[in-house]
Design an enzyme around this catalytic site. Structure first.
Site, short mmCIF file in Angstrom:
data_model
loop_
_atom_site.label_atom_id
_atom_site.label_comp_id
_atom_site.label_asym_id
_atom_site.label_seq_id
_atom_site.Cartn_x
_atom_site.Cartn_y
_atom_site.Cartn_z
CE LYS A 154 -4.50 0.67 0.08
NZ LYS A 154 -5.52 -0.25 -0.47
P1 NAD Z 1 -12.86 7.58 -2.75
O1 NAD Z 1 -11.89 8.59 -2.35
O2 NAD Z 1 -13.26 7.46 -4.17
O3 NAD Z 1 -14.20 7.70 -1.88
C1 NAD Z 1 -14.20 7.79 -0.48
C2 NAD Z 1 -15.57 8.30 -0.06
O4 NAD Z 1 -15.68 8.28 1.36
C3 NAD Z 1 -15.84 9.74 -0.50
O5 NAD Z 1 -17.17 9.83 -0.95
C4 NAD Z 1 -15.65 10.53 0.80
O6 NAD Z 1 -16.37 11.75 0.80
C5 NAD Z 1 -16.22 9.53 1.77
N1 NAD Z 1 -15.88 9.77 3.16
C6 NAD Z 1 -14.67 10.10 3.71
N2 NAD Z 1 -14.79 10.26 5.03
C7 NAD Z 1 -16.08 10.01 5.33
C8 NAD Z 1 -16.83 10.00 6.53
N3 NAD Z 1 -16.25 10.27 7.71
N4 NAD Z 1 -18.15 9.70 6.48
C9 NAD Z 1 -18.75 9.40 5.31
N5 NAD Z 1 -18.09 9.40 4.14
C10 NAD Z 1 -16.77 9.70 4.15
O7 NAD Z 1 -12.24 6.18 -2.23
P2 NAD Z 1 -12.63 4.70 -2.70
O8 NAD Z 1 -11.65 4.26 -3.70
O9 NAD Z 1 -14.10 4.63 -3.00
O10 NAD Z 1 -12.29 3.88 -1.37
C11 NAD Z 1 -13.23 3.75 -0.31
C12 NAD Z 1 -12.82 2.56 0.55
O11 NAD Z 1 -12.78 1.37 -0.27
C13 NAD Z 1 -11.42 2.66 1.18
O12 NAD Z 1 -11.44 1.99 2.43
C14 NAD Z 1 -10.54 1.87 0.20
O13 NAD Z 1 -9.36 1.40 0.80
C15 NAD Z 1 -11.50 0.76 -0.15
N6 NAD Z 1 -11.19 0.06 -1.41
C16 NAD Z 1 -11.11 0.74 -2.58
C17 NAD Z 1 -10.84 0.07 -3.75
C18 NAD Z 1 -10.80 0.74 -5.08
O14 NAD Z 1 -10.70 0.02 -6.09
N7 NAD Z 1 -10.91 2.05 -5.17
C19 NAD Z 1 -10.63 -1.33 -3.71
C20 NAD Z 1 -10.72 -2.01 -2.50
C21 NAD Z 1 -11.03 -1.29 -1.34
#
Ligand code: NAD
Length: 428
Positions: A121
């Site tokens: 990561k």
């Molecule tokens: P992103 O940045 O696209 O979206 C994150 C979202 O969370 C945003 O809408 C943000 O406003 C919201 N957020 C942040 N703090 C918040 C809070 N306190 N309350 C409510 N909403 C809040 O990120 P993403 O890629 O969608 O990742 C989200 C999660 O999924 C992370 O834990 C990431 O590690 C995990 N993840 C992502 C992927 C991927 O392919 N992008 C794959 C596996 C896991």
């Protein structure tokens, strides 16, 4: 030497940073799996210790001429089963502990779904919303330049995570390629299609969340209510796909606020609103809700899709969802896990529920390495096959041993990595 992990649920640690709490959770889960597997102290030490941890300074020239320096990290937790793989996060509170926890979860996730990668990561402690597009590009390119010696298509392959997207991946691919002197699309996944991205990658994590949710739901998805925390890359498309399957998405939140409509939100209308305004706050066709209340709504399915440590021993007793499908990494603390298990709540753990992203990242990398591309249908079939197969294996072990889905997923993932260590032996 034994590893320094707690043998029982860690005590409440509110003085620790969120990153340190995430790492404690990850170490606790590893310890539980190691107990189930009967691993010796040497292997426990190997598995709890990252192979490489790099902290770098990222100087950035701001538009007004000032220079700021932010910290960047890249952790390769394990490379025993293959090159390291994992996303890059841009978030102000990211630190070396959080990145280590996320890298460890990547190791178990790749092993669990059977793809030949270790776990990594990366992170930069910066708020991307506070930077202009040119500043963001400079931060990205300088960070990549600093971690350049340890990444590469056969060494460590980054991908998007919180605060990064296809554009970030394009800059990473370009920076690496300019340094190499030739195009290297396989250095990063989640790229735009024009640079060697894969069909199906943008929605892959959310598609996996949908597949896992439908597997875990007893009975038909028709009319089942859903609340989603986080309306970013994972959460917004999870909403779309769960609605496509017949579910009723009643509430979503993001960093700007939370909205609810018990008769069902217009997911596409909401996505258009977010596109226009930057967040769900103020969406006219729904009522406002507090962040805390969203998590405690009486719904069939709760999808945390934002950050770690949001379901804790404090709010877990009030969680009414029957099924939690973890789109985010590490949203549930070990204390909350125990409370939810006692209450009979099913939790599909992160390393299974959100594995769709790394599965299609792997498919993207395979296509890049072969200079070939597959149709959307071919990618979808492979994704579905790996997700369903992995889910079935976890559910079967959970039923056989009377352990939670998270414990079963860790026993399989950790067990495969431990086995790989045993087969390779220790050099010298
Ligand atoms: P992103 O940045 O696209 O979206 C994150 C979202 O969370 C945003 O809408 C943000 O406003 C919201 N957020 C942040 N703090 C918040 C809070 N306190 N309350 C409510 N909403 C809040 O990120 P993403 O890629 O969608 O990742 C989200 C999660 O999924 C992370 O834990 C990431 O590690 C995990 N993840 C992502 C992927 C991927 O392919 N992008 C794959 C596996 C896991």
């Amino acid at each position: 030497m034994s590893i320094t992990v707690p043998s029982t649920t860690p005590a409440t640690t509110s003085l620790l940073t969120p990153g340190r709490q995430a790492l404690d959770s990850a170490l606790f889960q590893l310890d539980q799996a190691a107990d189930q597997l009967g691993l010796d102290d040497g292997l426990r030490s190997m598995l709890s210790t990252p192979r490489r941890s790099l902290t770098v300074a990222v100087p950035v020239r701001r538009e007004d001429g000032r220079m700021d320096v932010v910290q960047g990290f890249r952790v390769q937790h394990n490379i025993t089963r293959g090159p390291a793989k994992g996303g890059i996060r841009f978030h102000p509170s990211t630190d070396i502990h959080e990145v280590t926890a996320l890298a460890m979860w990547m190791t178990w996730k790749c092993a669990l779904v059977g793809i030949p990668y270790g776990g990594a990561k990366g992170g930069v402690a910066v708020d991307p919303a506070s930077l202009t597009p040119r500043e963001l590009e400079r931060v990205t390119r300088r960070y990549v330049n600093e971690i350049l010696p340890i990444i590469g298509p056969e060494k460590d392959i980054p991908a998007p995570d919180v605060g990064t997207d296809e554009q970030t991946m394009a800059w990473i691919m370009d920076t690496y390629s300019v340094n190499a002197g030739y195009p290297v699309p396989g250095v990063v996944t989640g790229k735009p299609m024009t640079l060697g991205g894969s069909l199906g990658r943008a929605g892959a994590t959310s598609r996996g969340v949908q597949i896992a949710a439908l597997k875990a739901l007893p009975g038909s998805p028709e009319g089942r209510t859903v609340a989603i925390q986080g309306f970013g890359k994972v959460g917004a498309l999870a909403a779309r796909y769960l609605a496509d399957a017949g579910c009723r998405v009643v509430a979503v939140s993001d960093v700007t606020g939370a909205v609810v409509d018990l008769s069902g939100l217009d997911v596409d209308g909401l996505r258009a609103w977010v596109e226009e305004t930057g967040g769900v706050y103020g969406y006219r066709h729904a009522d406002a809700l507090s962040h805390a209340d969203l998590l405690e709504l009486d719904v069939d399915i709760l999808v945390p899709a934002a950050l770690e440590g949001v379901i804790t021993e404090e709010n877990a007793p009030r969680i009414r969802a029957r099924l939690i499908v973890e789109g985010a990494n590490g949203p549930t603390t070990p204390e909350a896990d125990r409370i939810l298990a006692d209450a009979g709540t099913t939790v599909v753990p992160d390393i299974l529920a959100n594995a769709g992203g790394v599965i299609v990242s792997y498919l993207e990398w395979v296509q890049n390495m072969q200079a070939y591309s597959w149709s959307a249908g071919e990618v979808e079939v492979k994704l579905r096959d790996l997700m369903e197969h992995s889910y079935d294996a976890v559910a079967a072990l959970s039923a056989e041993r009377g352990i939670t889905l998270r414990q079963a997923a860790h026993v399989i993932g950790v067990g495969r990595v431990a086995e790989a260590h045993r087969m390779r032996g220790l050099y010298p």
